[in-house]
Enzyme design. Structure first.
Site, PDB file in Angstrom:
ATOM      1  N   GLU A  82       0.862  -1.021  -0.096  1.00  0.00           N
ATOM      2  CA  GLU A  82      -0.111   0.068  -0.080  1.00  0.00           C
ATOM      3  C   GLU A  82       0.754   1.345   0.036  1.00  0.00           C
ATOM      4  OE1 GLU A  82      -2.597  -2.819   2.447  1.00  0.00           O
ATOM      5  OE2 GLU A  82      -0.328  -2.485   2.219  1.00  0.00           O
ATOM      6  N   ASP A 111      -2.038  -5.302   3.058  1.00  0.00           N
ATOM      7  CA  ASP A 111      -2.259  -5.918   4.543  1.00  0.00           C
ATOM      8  C   ASP A 111      -3.152  -6.958   4.717  1.00  0.00           C
ATOM      9  OD1 ASP A 111      -0.656  -3.576   5.486  1.00  0.00           O
ATOM     10  OD2 ASP A 111      -2.668  -2.311   5.770  1.00  0.00           O
ATOM     11  N   ASP A 159      -5.803  -7.897   6.121  1.00  0.00           N
ATOM     12  CA  ASP A 159      -7.336  -8.117   6.975  1.00  0.00           C
ATOM     13  C   ASP A 159      -8.212  -7.701   5.696  1.00  0.00           C
ATOM     14  OD1 ASP A 159      -6.546  -5.247   6.091  1.00  0.00           O
ATOM     15  OD2 ASP A 159      -7.026  -4.348   7.922  1.00  0.00           O
ATOM     16  N   GLU A 162      -9.690  -5.151   4.375  1.00  0.00           N
ATOM     17  CA  GLU A 162      -9.524  -3.938   3.612  1.00  0.00           C
ATOM     18  C   GLU A 162      -8.298  -4.330   2.743  1.00  0.00           C
ATOM     19  OE1 GLU A 162     -11.143  -0.241   2.971  1.00  0.00           O
ATOM     20  OE2 GLU A 162     -11.798  -1.756   4.342  1.00  0.00           O
ATOM     21  N   TYR A 174       1.167  -6.300  13.026  1.00  0.00           N
ATOM     22  CA  TYR A 174       0.203  -5.365  12.501  1.00  0.00           C
ATOM     23  C   TYR A 174      -0.991  -4.827  13.483  1.00  0.00           C
ATOM     24  CZ  TYR A 174      -3.389  -4.263   8.825  1.00  0.00           C
ATOM     25  OH  TYR A 174      -4.459  -3.617   8.055  1.00  0.00           O
ATOM     26  N   ARG A 189      -4.195  -3.257  12.992  1.00  0.00           N
ATOM     27  CA  ARG A 189      -5.499  -3.552  12.938  1.00  0.00           C
ATOM     28  C   ARG A 189      -5.983  -5.081  13.327  1.00  0.00           C
ATOM     29  NH1 ARG A 189      -4.600   0.092   8.767  1.00  0.00           N
ATOM     30  NH2 ARG A 189      -5.381   2.176   9.274  1.00  0.00           N
ATOM     31  N   HIS A 221      -6.036 -11.726  13.690  1.00  0.00           N
ATOM     32  CA  HIS A 221      -4.444 -11.817  13.713  1.00  0.00           C
ATOM     33  C   HIS A 221      -4.086 -11.641  15.071  1.00  0.00           C
ATOM     34  CE1 HIS A 221      -5.534 -10.641   9.677  1.00  0.00           C
ATOM     35  NE2 HIS A 221      -6.122  -9.562   9.892  1.00  0.00           N
TER      36      HIS A 221
END
Length: 878
Positions: free
Chosen positions: A7, A80, A82, A84, A296, A298, A343
Site C-alpha cells: 500500500e 495488509d 485484513d 481491507e 499489524y 488492525r 490476527h
C-alpha cells in the site's frame, strides 16, 4: 523479477530492503478504485451490481505497476492482512486485468505477513495463495451497505433538516451513544448524601483513617445520612465514644497483567495515558508497523505467536531476573468472532528492543512504541502479590462501628513494568497503606491538627461542606451523586466494542467523521454533541429507529463476519436489508418538514422546555411573553425560537439555558435605543434597537472569540457596537482603525499611495481596544513590506544543512508559527518537541523529510537543482 505491490511507499521501502534486487516493490498508495460519489453506483435492481472507478490520483500508480509488469511477468499482492487489505489486492488485480496488464500466463499470487521483518516477509513469499473470495465479498457487502445508507438517507436529511450534512451506517449509531449520554446528564437529578470519617492513631502513635459504617447498631447505607443535621449527630456519636480495634483481617491477593494490545485496547490506553485521539494513535501505529517495529496494528486478536512468547520470556529473564518470570507462559484466548480475520496481538517484532533503540524521532511513535513494548512484556510477567487488610473498629456499646482498609505490596511483579490505566477513576481507600494495627488496640483520636488530605472527598464528588468535632479528628463530608461521565474517545471505543458495533479498522474513521461533520466536538478530551448532531440523532431514532439500533447494527456486523467466513451469501444480506430500508425511506420522504419538526419537538420537549421554578408555562417566550416556543431548524443546526417571529426574534440553542444563553435585553444606550443579546446563525451577537421599515438592518456586532454570552453586560455590548475604533492619524496621512473581522482582530489603514486599505492581523482580541499608535504603525509597516506574509518578515533559515544527499536541493532549518521545522523543496517536516534546531544532523533531517513525504501519501517532490551554468561561448576571431 516479480512485481510486489504493497500500500505505502514506506512499507515498500522496508520490504524492498528485505527482498533485495530480485524483486520490484511498488506502492498502490491505498485503494486504487472506489464507488463514484453519485446515485446509481450500487444497483439494487440488478443484483447489487457495483460500478467502480479508478481515482485520478491512483491512475499514475496503476500505470507504474502495469508498466513494470511489461518486463516482469509475475505479480505478488502483499497488501495488509485484513479485509481491507484483501479488497485492495482484489481491486488491483481486477483493474490490471481490465487494462490487460495481466496476461493469461501472468502468475498472480497473494501473500500476507503480520509483521514487516525479514523472517516474516521471506516466509510469506514461500507460502503464496490466491485472493480470498469470502473476505472480498464481506468487503463488498460492507461497502454496498454504507453506500446505500449514505446515498439514500442523507438526501432525506438534507430535505427535512436544513443544516444536516449526511448520515452513515455506523457513524449514526456512534453519534446516538454520545447524544443519549448527554441527555442522561441533562436529565440527571443529583442526590445529597453525607459520610463520616475519623483520623485515628494506634498506641504507637501512627495515624490512619477510618470511615463510619455502623450507626446506632445498624449498618449504614450510602444514603442513610441525608443532611447536615444527621451527619452532625453521627459525628458527635463517634467523637463521644471510646473505640477499640475489634478485628484485623489480612488476606493475600494477586493481580494479573492485562492481555496484550489489540486495536481497540491500544486506542483506549493511548487516549488515557497520552490524550491521543483514535486517528492520531492509528497513524503513529501505522508508521511503526511500516518501519518493522511492531506487528499489524488492525486486529481484534490477543493471542501471541509461540516464538514471540518465548522471546518475551527471555527478555524478562535478562532484564528483571527469574523471579519476574511465571513458571509457564501466559496464554490469552483470542476473542475474535471470525478466526479468518483474527490476527496476532499488537506487539514489538523484537522483544529486546525498547523505545530507546528505535530510530524514529517522532514523539508520538516513540511514546506508542514504549506503551506496546511495556504491555507486551508485562503480559508475560509474574502476577503482583498483595496483602489486603480490613480493620474493624467499634465502641464498647456496639452503637458505632468504623472500618479502615488498605493494602501492602509484597511483590510488584508485572507492575514493575506496566499498569493499565482506568477510565473515570474515583478515590479508592483500598490503595492506602495501613500502619501496624493489632486486635484489641485502643483507637484514639489523632491529636495532630486536621490534615488537608483528610478533608478531601474520596469518591470524586465535590465537597461542599465539612463539619468537624471539637478535636478536629472526626469529619463529616457532604456529597452529591454524579451524572454519568461524558464519553472520551477511549470510553466510546470501549462501549462500541462491548456492543459489537464496528470493527477495529473502523473506529478511528468513525470518530473522525462525526467530528468532521460538526455533529460532535471534543473539549478537554470529552465528546459533546452539537445541536445539529442532536437533531439528526432524534430524527433517526424517531423515523429510522431500527437502523440506528445497537442490536441491529451488531447483528449486521455478525452477518458480515459470516460472509467473510464463507458461511453466508452477501447478496442475501443486502436483499434483506434493502427491502425494509427502502420502504422506510419512501415513507419518510412523503413527510412535510413541519410534520418532522413537530415530532422532534415532542421528542425533545423534556430537554427543550424543562419545568420553570415559578410553575409557569415552560414554552412561554421569555422575551415577548405571549408567543410559544418551538423547535426550528436552519443551515447551522437546530434551535428554539418564538412562534411570534418576525415580531419577536427570541432564539436560544437547543442545549442552552434560557436564562443564561438566550436572547435578553441588556439595557439602553444614551439615546434610549434598546441593546439586546441575541443568538444567530453564526453565534451570539449584540444589537442596537429593532428592525423597522426605515432601518431594516439595525446595528449589530458579533461576540469575539473568547467572549461568553452569559458574561455579556451593557458596557461590553456598547464597546462592541462602538467599533471600529479609531487608533489615531497615521504619520503619512489617513486614520488607523481597529476592529473584528471574519479572521479575527485586525487594524486597517489606507494611505495616500495605497490603492486599497492595508490590513494587519492582531494576536490578542484585547488589542482591538488597547493597541497604541507606535505598535499599529509598526505592524502596518511590516505588512506593507511583506504583503503576502500576514505581517511577518521574510523567513530566514536558522541553519543550513547542505544539499539532500540522494535527491539534491538545499535543506534548511526554519522557524515557523508552530515551531522549528526542516524545509526541503516543498516538504516541511516539523521537528519533534524534544529536538533542538542545533541538534539536527543532515541524516536526521533526511529521515524527517522521508517520514513527512510518506505521511502525505504522495511521491516526494524533488527540489529542483540549480541549472548548471553553460560555458561562455567563445567569440570567433579573424
Amino acid at each position: 523479477m516479480p512485481v510486489v505491490v504493497v500500500e505505502s511507499p514506506a512499507k515498500a521501502k522496508t520490504i524492498n530492503k528485505y527482498l533485495g534486487d530480485g524483486y520490484t516493490v511498488l506502492a498502490s498508495y491505498g485503494h486504487v478504485r472506489d464507488l463514484p460519489p453519485k446515485d446509481g453506483s450500487v444497483d439494487p435492481e440488478n443484483g447489487f451490481d457495483m460500478t467502480w472507478e479508478v481515482g485520478a490520483d491512483s491512475r499514475k500508480h496503476v500505470k507504474a505497476i502495469a508498466d513494470a509488469l511489461k518486463d516482469d511477468n509475475a505479480l505478488i499482492l502483499a497488501t495488509d492482512p485484513d479485509r481491507e487489505g484483501e479488497a485492495i489486492s482484489w481491486h488491483l488485480e481486477e483493474t490490471l486485468r481490465k487494462r490487460k496488464a495481466i496476461k493469461k500466463d501472468t502468475p498472480v499470487s497473494r501473500v500476507v505477513f503480520n509483521a514487516i521483518t525479514k523472517t516474516a516477509v521471506t516466509e510469506a513469499m514461500k507460502n503464496p495463495r490466491q485472493v480470498d473470495a469470502p473476505l472480498v465479498e464481506a468487503y463488498l457487502a460492507r461497502r454496498a451497505l454504507d453506500y446505500l445508507v449514505g446515498f439514500n438517507l442523507s438526501p432525506v436529511l438534507w430535505r427535512k433538516l436544513p443544516g444536516a450534512r449526511s448520515a452513515g451506517r455506523v457513524q449514526s449509531v456512534c453519534l446516538r451513544l454520545i447524544v443519549e449520554r448527554e441527555m442522561e446528564i441533562e436529565a440527571f437529578n443529583a442526590r445529597e448524601y453525607w459520610s463520616v470519617k475519623a483520623l485515628l492513631a494506634t498506641p504507637r502513635g501512627q495515624e490512619f483513617e477510618a470511615r463510619l459504617v455502623t450507626l446506632a447498631g445498624k449498618k449504614l447505607d450510602k444514603f442513610d445520612l441525608e443532611n447536615a443535621t444527621q451527619a452532625e449527630m453521627a459525628v458527635q456519636a463517634v467523637a463521644s465514644r471510646a473505640l477499640t480495634v475489634t478485628s484485623v483481617e489480612a488476606k493475600p491477593g494477586t493481580r494479573n497483567p492485562s492481555a496484550p494490545f489489540m486495536t481497540s485496547t491500544l486506542q483506549q490506553e493511548a487516549s488515557r495515558k497520552f490524550g491521543m485521539g483514535a486517528k492520531q494513535c492509528m497513524s503513529a501505529a501505522q508508521r511503526l508497523y511500516e518501519a518493522g517495529y511492531i506487528t499489524y496494528m488492525r486486529t481484534d486478536g490477543i493471542d501471541m505467536a509461540p516464538e514471540a512468547v518465548m522471546s518475551a520470556r527471555d527478555a524478562i529473564k535478562d532484564r528483571f531476573g527469574e523471579d519476574y518470570l511465571p513458571k509457564s507462559p501466559r496464554m490469552y484466548k483470542n476473542k475474535a468472532k471470525n478466526a479468518q480475520e483474527a490476527h496476532e496481538c499488537i506487539r514489538p517484532t523484537e522483544m529486546t528492543r525498547d523505545a530507546g533503540k528505535i530510530k524514529s524521532t517522532d514523539a508520538d511513535q516513540r511514546k506508542l512504541y514504549d506503551l506496546i513494548w511495556k504491555r507486551t512484556l508485562a503480559c508475560q510477567m509474574a502476577a503482583a502479590r498483595l496483602e489486603r487488610t480490613t480493620v474493624e473498629i467499634g465502641s464498647d456499646d456496639g452503637q458505632v462501628g468504623l472500618r479502615a482498609t488498605g493494602q501492602v505490596m509484597l511483590f510488584d511483579g508485572f507492575l514493575k513494568v506496566y499498569e493499565e490505566g482506568r477510565d473515570d477513576v474515583v478515590g479508592d481507600d483500598d490503595d492506602r497503606r495501613l500502619p501496624q494495627i493489632m486486635q484489641g488496640d485502643q483507637a484514639v483520636f489523632a491529636k495532630s491538627s486536621l490534615r488537608p488530605e483528610f478533608a478531601k472527598a474520596q469518591d470524586g464528588a465535590e465537597t461542599t461542606a465539612a463539619v468537624m468535632s471539637d478535636n478536629e479528628s472526626v469529619l463529616s463530608l457532604q456529597h452529591f451523586t454524579q451524572p454519568p461521565p461524558r464519553y472520551t474517545e477511549a470510553t466510546l471505543v470501549k462501549k462500541m466494542e462491548e456492543l459489537g458495533i464496528g470493527r477495529p479498522s473502523t473506529y478511528a474513521s468513525v470518530l473522525g467523521t462525526i467530528q468532521d461533520r460538526e455533529y460532535v466536538r471534543k473539549e478537554q478530551n470529552r465528546l459533546y454533541p452539537e445541536d445539529k448532531g442532536r437533531i439528526v440523532t432524534i430524527f433517526l431514532i424517531n423515523f429510522f429507529r431500527k437502523y440506528v439500533g445497537y442490536e441491529f447494527t451488531a447483528n449486521l456486523e455478525e452477518d458480515l463476519d459470516r460472509v467473510s467466513a464463507g458461511e453466508a451469501d452477501y447478496k442475501d444480506i443486502l436483499n434483506r436489508f434493502w427491502r425494509d430500508f427502502s420502504a422506510a425511506i419512501a415513507e419518510t420522504s412523503e413527510l412535510r418538514i413541519s410534520e418532522v419538526l413537530d415530532v422532534l419537538d415532542d421528542a425533545l420537549a423534556p430537554t427543550l422546555y424543562p419545568p420553570r421554578e415559578d410553575g409557569g408555562d415552560p414554552r412561554q417566550c421569555p422575551l415577548c411573553g405571549t408567543g410559544q416556543l418551538h423547535l426550528k431548524t436552519s443551515r447551522s443546526g437546530g434551535f428554539v425560537g418564538c412562534g411570534n417571529y418576525p415580531e419577536c426574534r427570541y432564539t436560544r440553542p437547543i442545549g442552552g439555558d434560557a436564562a443564561e444563553n438566550g436572547d435578553r435585553i441588556l439595557g439602553e444606550d444614551e439615546d434610549g435605543n434598546e441593546i439586546s443579546l441575541r443568538s444567530g446563525r453564526f453565534g451570539p451577537y449584540v444589537q442596537r434597537g429593532e428592525a423597522t421599515e426605515e432601518n431594516k438592518k439595525p446595528e449589530r456586532a458579533s461576540l469575539p472569540k473568547g467572549w461568553k454570552a452569559e458574561e455579556m453586560t451593557l458596557e461590553k455590548a456598547l464597546t462592541l457596537l462602538s467599533l471600529p475604533r479609531e487608533v489615531g492619524e497615521h504619520p503619512e496621512g489617513g486614520t488607523i482603525k481597529s476592529n473584528f473581522g471574519r479572521f479575527g482582530p485586525y487594524i486597517m489603514h489606507q494611505g495616500p499611495e495605497d490603492a486599497k486599505p492595508v490590513y494587519a492581523n492582531l494576536k490578542d482580541p484585547a488589542d482591538v481596544f488597547e493597541i497604541g499608535m507606535n505598535r499599529a504603525v509598526e505592524l502596518l509597516a511590516e505588512k506593507r513590506a511583506n504583503p503576502g506574509g500576514r505581517g511577518r518578515g521574510a523567513a530566514k533559515p536558522l541553519r543550513d544543512l547542505g544539499e539532500h544527499p540522494g535527491e539534491g536541493g538545499p535543506i534548511h532549518i526554519m522557524d515557523g508559527r508552530f515551531g522549528p521545522y526542516v524545509k526541503w523543496g516543498k516538504v516541511n517536516a516539523t521537528l519533534p518537541k524534544d529536538v533542538q534546531p542545533a541538534d539536527v544532523t543532515p541524516d536526521m533531517a533526511v529521515e524527517l523529510i522521508a517520514e513527512k513525504s510518506a505521511k502525505k501519501g504522495k511521491p516526494r517532490k524533488t527540489a529542483k537543482k540549480p541549472a548548471a551554468k553553460k560555458p561562455a561561448a567563445h567569440k570567433k576571431t579573424g
